[in-house]
Design an enzyme around this catalytic site. Structure first.
Site, mmCIF file in Angstrom:
data_model
loop_
_atom_site.group_PDB
_atom_site.id
_atom_site.type_symbol
_atom_site.label_atom_id
_atom_site.label_comp_id
_atom_site.label_asym_id
_atom_site.label_seq_id
_atom_site.Cartn_x
_atom_site.Cartn_y
_atom_site.Cartn_z
ATOM 1 N N HIS A 129 -53.934 -43.215 0.091
ATOM 2 C CA HIS A 129 -52.698 -42.442 -0.001
ATOM 3 C C HIS A 129 -52.952 -41.050 -0.575
ATOM 4 O O HIS A 129 -53.948 -40.815 -1.273
ATOM 5 C CB HIS A 129 -51.679 -43.181 -0.853
ATOM 6 C CG HIS A 129 -51.098 -44.376 -0.180
ATOM 7 N ND1 HIS A 129 -50.140 -45.163 -0.765
ATOM 8 C CD2 HIS A 129 -51.324 -44.926 1.046
ATOM 9 C CE1 HIS A 129 -49.799 -46.137 0.060
ATOM 10 N NE2 HIS A 129 -50.522 -46.021 1.166
ATOM 11 N N GLU A 189 -51.576 -39.356 -2.998
ATOM 12 C CA GLU A 189 -51.645 -39.230 -4.458
ATOM 13 C C GLU A 189 -53.025 -39.615 -4.976
ATOM 14 O O GLU A 189 -53.622 -38.888 -5.786
ATOM 15 C CB GLU A 189 -50.587 -40.126 -5.121
ATOM 16 C CG GLU A 189 -49.165 -39.824 -4.709
ATOM 17 C CD GLU A 189 -48.679 -40.626 -3.506
ATOM 18 O OE1 GLU A 189 -47.471 -40.888 -3.429
ATOM 19 O OE2 GLU A 189 -49.497 -40.997 -2.632
ATOM 20 N N CYS A 212 -46.124 -45.180 -4.162
ATOM 21 C CA CYS A 212 -46.125 -46.649 -4.154
ATOM 22 C C CYS A 212 -46.643 -47.162 -5.500
ATOM 23 O O CYS A 212 -47.105 -46.391 -6.341
ATOM 24 C CB CYS A 212 -47.010 -47.170 -3.018
ATOM 25 S SG CYS A 212 -48.780 -46.947 -3.306
ATOM 26 N N CYS A 226 -50.397 -46.252 -6.200
ATOM 27 C CA CYS A 226 -50.573 -44.855 -6.601
ATOM 28 C C CYS A 226 -49.985 -44.614 -7.986
ATOM 29 O O CYS A 226 -50.521 -43.811 -8.756
ATOM 30 C CB CYS A 226 -49.950 -43.924 -5.571
ATOM 31 S SG CYS A 226 -50.897 -43.866 -4.030
#
Length: 171
Positions: free
Chosen positions: A75, A77, A101, A104
């Protein structure tokens, strides 16, 4: 007289996150992230994609079926945190297009980031997002949805000669 129609710091950093998202090759979801210190200096950026060395032609982009992208994609992040090269992220803010999420969120908390600024919270009712918010709030991370006065930011690559409105013009 100086210009008055310049963008805010929040709009600038979210713009960088959105620009980073345009590097994602994911056909369905493009997310970008920009990490900034308390002096408004960009520490790192990232976007959702496969880990370095994993060809995006050899791994799946599908969202459903037997072999999906989910076990492979990093992801935005986490990519931004990993791309920081070990910089001290304590006290920093992370700008993201989509609320982080739960996985993250763990990385954000562990890295010492103290603020999450986001545009969309479209998965707000998902268990993973609820868990993310619970952990971030418990760890004292400030959560802030960006309320921008603009709907879009246009970047124009057309060369402008001597119009007096470009950053690289010299007096």
């Amino acid at each position: 007289m100086k210009r008055t129609d310049y963008i805010s710091w929040d709009e600038y950093f979210m713009g960088i996150a959105l620009l980073a998202s345009m590097r994602s090759k994911d056909p369905n979801t493009q997310v970008g992230a920009c990490i900034v210190d308390s002096n408004n200096i960009i520490l790192s950026t990232g976007y959702n994609g496969f880990p370095t060395g994993c060809s995006d032609d050899e791994f799946p982009w599908e969202r459903s079926g037997e072999d999906t992208k989910y076990p492979y994609v990093v992801h935005a992040e986490l990519n931004a945190i990993l791309n920081s090269g070990g910089k001290d992220l304590r006290g920093a803010s992370i700008y993201v297009a989509l609320f982080p999420c739960n996985e993250c969120a763990k990385a954000i908390i562990q890295s010492g980031i103290k603020e999450v600024v986001y545009l969309s919270d479209k998965y707000a009712n998902e268990k993973t997002t609820i868990a993310s918010k619970r952990m971030l709030q418990a760890a004292g991370v400030k959560l802030r949805r960006l309320e921008s006065r603009m709907q879009q930011l246009v970047i124009d690559f057309t060369p402008q000669e001597n119009d007096g409105n470009r950053c690289c013009d010299r007096a």
